[in-house]
Design an enzyme around this catalytic site. Sequence first.
Site, PDB file in Angstrom:
ATOM      1  N   LYS A   1     -11.198   0.617  -1.738  1.00  0.00           N
ATOM      2  CA  LYS A   1     -11.236   2.053  -1.917  1.00  0.00           C
ATOM      3  C   LYS A   1     -10.536   2.361  -3.232  1.00  0.00           C
ATOM      4  CE  LYS A   1      -7.556   2.396   1.554  1.00  0.00           C
ATOM      5  NZ  LYS A   1      -7.719   1.396   2.610  1.00  0.00           N
TER       6      LYS A   1
ATOM      7  N   SER B   1      -8.561   7.960   6.713  1.00  0.00           N
ATOM      8  CA  SER B   1      -7.196   7.828   6.202  1.00  0.00           C
ATOM      9  C   SER B   1      -7.165   7.917   4.677  1.00  0.00           C
ATOM     10  CB  SER B   1      -6.587   6.524   6.686  1.00  0.00           C
ATOM     11  OG  SER B   1      -7.430   5.447   6.340  1.00  0.00           O
TER      12      SER B   1
ATOM     13  N   ASP C   1      -0.450   1.807  -4.026  1.00  0.00           N
ATOM     14  CA  ASP C   1      -1.235   0.832  -4.787  1.00  0.00           C
ATOM     15  C   ASP C   1      -2.518   1.437  -5.357  1.00  0.00           C
ATOM     16  OD1 ASP C   1      -2.286   1.076  -2.215  1.00  0.00           O
ATOM     17  OD2 ASP C   1      -3.160  -0.929  -2.269  1.00  0.00           O
TER      18      ASP C   1
ATOM     19  N   ASP D   1      -5.180   3.084  -3.990  1.00  0.00           N
ATOM     20  CA  ASP D   1      -6.519   3.070  -3.394  1.00  0.00           C
ATOM     21  C   ASP D   1      -6.834   4.307  -2.543  1.00  0.00           C
ATOM     22  OD1 ASP D   1      -4.832   2.288  -1.383  1.00  0.00           O
ATOM     23  OD2 ASP D   1      -5.888   0.427  -0.890  1.00  0.00           O
ATOM     24  N   ARG D   2      -5.808   5.068  -2.145  1.00  0.00           N
ATOM     25  CA  ARG D   2      -6.093   6.268  -1.346  1.00  0.00           C
ATOM     26  C   ARG D   2      -6.123   7.514  -2.233  1.00  0.00           C
ATOM     27  NH1 ARG D   2      -2.914   5.991   4.440  1.00  0.00           N
ATOM     28  NH2 ARG D   2      -3.790   3.994   5.095  1.00  0.00           N
TER      29      ARG D   2
ATOM     30  N   THR E   1     -12.496  -0.038  11.471  1.00  0.00           N
ATOM     31  CA  THR E   1     -11.572   0.311  10.398  1.00  0.00           C
ATOM     32  C   THR E   1     -11.215  -0.943   9.589  1.00  0.00           C
ATOM     33  OG1 THR E   1     -10.749   2.102  11.755  1.00  0.00           O
ATOM     34  CG2 THR E   1      -9.327   1.376   9.956  1.00  0.00           C
TER      35      THR E   1
ATOM     36  N   GLU F   1     -13.181   6.360   4.726  1.00  0.00           N
ATOM     37  CA  GLU F   1     -12.500   6.408   6.016  1.00  0.00           C
ATOM     38  C   GLU F   1     -11.573   7.622   6.080  1.00  0.00           C
ATOM     39  OE1 GLU F   1     -10.991   2.370   6.034  1.00  0.00           O
ATOM     40  OE2 GLU F   1      -9.361   2.919   4.704  1.00  0.00           O
TER      41      GLU F   1
ATOM     42  N   ASP G   1      -1.934   6.838  -3.539  1.00  0.00           N
ATOM     43  CA  ASP G   1      -0.853   6.168  -2.805  1.00  0.00           C
ATOM     44  C   ASP G   1      -0.188   5.056  -3.625  1.00  0.00           C
ATOM     45  OD1 ASP G   1      -2.920   4.300  -2.686  1.00  0.00           O
ATOM     46  OD2 ASP G   1      -2.207   3.498  -0.770  1.00  0.00           O
TER      47      ASP G   1
ATOM     48  N   SER H   1       0.810  -1.219   0.000  1.00  0.00           N
ATOM     49  CA  SER H   1       0.000   0.000   0.000  1.00  0.00           C
ATOM     50  C   SER H   1       0.843   1.269   0.000  1.00  0.00           C
ATOM     51  CB  SER H   1      -0.974  -0.032   1.180  1.00  0.00           C
ATOM     52  OG  SER H   1      -1.888   1.018   1.072  1.00  0.00           O
ATOM     53  N   HIS H   2       0.657   2.098   1.024  1.00  0.00           N
ATOM     54  CA  HIS H   2       1.299   3.409   1.089  1.00  0.00           C
ATOM     55  C   HIS H   2       2.673   3.354   1.752  1.00  0.00           C
ATOM     56  CE1 HIS H   2      -1.177   2.425   4.519  1.00  0.00           C
ATOM     57  NE2 HIS H   2      -0.260   3.032   5.237  1.00  0.00           N
TER      58      HIS H   2
HETATM   59 CO    CO Z   1      -3.170   1.705  -0.401  1.00  0.00          CO
END
Ligand code: CO
Length: 510
Positions: A343, A332, A246, A248-249, A311, A330, A244, A79-80
């Site tokens: 997301k 974040s 991957d 998703d954010r 979460t 969410e 981010d 992820s991030h």
């Molecule tokens: Co991510």
Amino acid sequence: MENFIQALFDTIVIEGKTLVLGGDGRFYNREAIQIIVRMAIANKVAKLLIGRNGILSTPAASHLIRKFDADGGIILSASHNPGGPAADFGIKYNSSNGGPANTTLTDKFYEAACQISYYNIVEIADIDLDTLRKETIGDTIIEVIDSVAEYSTLMEHLFDFDRIHHLFNSGVFHARFDAMNAVTGPYAKTILEKKLGANQGSVVRGTPLEDFGGGHPDPNPIYAAGLYEHMFAPDAPDFGAASDGDGDRNMIMGKQFMVSPGDSLAIIVANANRVPGYRDGVVGVARSMPTSRAVDRVAAYMGVECFETPTGWKYFSNLLDQRLITFCGEESFGTGSDHLREKDGLWAVLFWLNILAERQQSVNDIVQQHWHAFGRHFYCRHDYEGISLKRGENVIAQLSEQLPKLSGKHINGHEIIAGDNFSYVDPVDNSVSENQGLRIVLDNGIRIIYRLSGTSTEAATLRVYLERFEPKPEKQLLDTQLALADVAKISRTLAKISELTGLNEPTLIV
Ligand code: CO
């Protein structure tokens, strides 16, 4: 890695099944894919759908699993978190609904991985990951697919691309998207620059690098500081966004303005009828418990339910599968909808562009009008990092003990209305999640949440989420930290933070 993959394959009984495979491009992505391909062939997987160049954003993987009726998907990502030879790498499994595997399944992977005594693998040369094609090796069909094209087709169905194209063509609207040298680069360049007509160069740091250029691919004012500063410069573009590692954010900005994730979710829901993919209406919404309650007001206005979940995206996935909600998010920097089961960073960016194209107003005006109509939820998170796990647990334990006696008490001129330790009964599978954070509600729309996040066996971060509702428009333009100064003080007094952690101030304010 071989251990985990074989444990996963054995648990889901992989023979004859179809899997989606790809990752966010970080260090070891390609090597890991080659190993998984060899093991998939040895384990008689029927079909592997692999993203070209080994690249798949998390939302694109979720979409592919759903679109091609795959049995699941393996996403290589952390992820991030930073990437590189000395940084992070992860393997994630998503189930046939396109969403993250539930804990029952991941517990089984773990159990199998602890007992495993073998793994199956064939010895073949590396396969070509860069050419779109289909080939058969053993019993396995391997197809390298254009995930950017697939994802972009989905976005075209949801959003009014013509309208957004007009906005970019007007010549007076400029945008900047920071892909943070991570997975969204190829997706953003194709969609924003090629399809929607944003100027060449609107997508910055658009090539996925194995180490993300040494950065921390997390879209927030700290790690996307370049974008943040750019958007606060005098000649800032009209719209700024980042995603981010991957994909998703998301972070959304206007000129000299940042949209908080909680406001972004609320505004997306309130403007859903302006976006083609959502004109059928909103069935319900969900947010994670610590997330700002701004969306609750929109849901109440619309007369739909707002679910408050622990979460983790899997809780939203259940609600989405049962069609109980259309949107979820969410604090974040995660926002999503029923279009897939993760997301989705670029989706949120396109949603905002669609709103901007429809309303012909600035980001700032849209947000301020929203506050005017619904009231503003001042919101921020105070992190106390690097405290010992023992001290952190002590803070939570002593506050938990007080919880039953808190209501009716006064603190710094405010009355405590309720306090509890949040637990959640999933309305879909009836699973119970306990100890999800301490939640204290005070008068004047104040809410304080405490959660402990263990980063290692010794160190922990105490996260304190502060929120205050402001209905009066003339007071809505205050600086967030000023508006929450009182609440921050109460949060420290209530939990005896300085006394129990040795920290008088938070180490990070998000
Ligand atoms: Co991510």
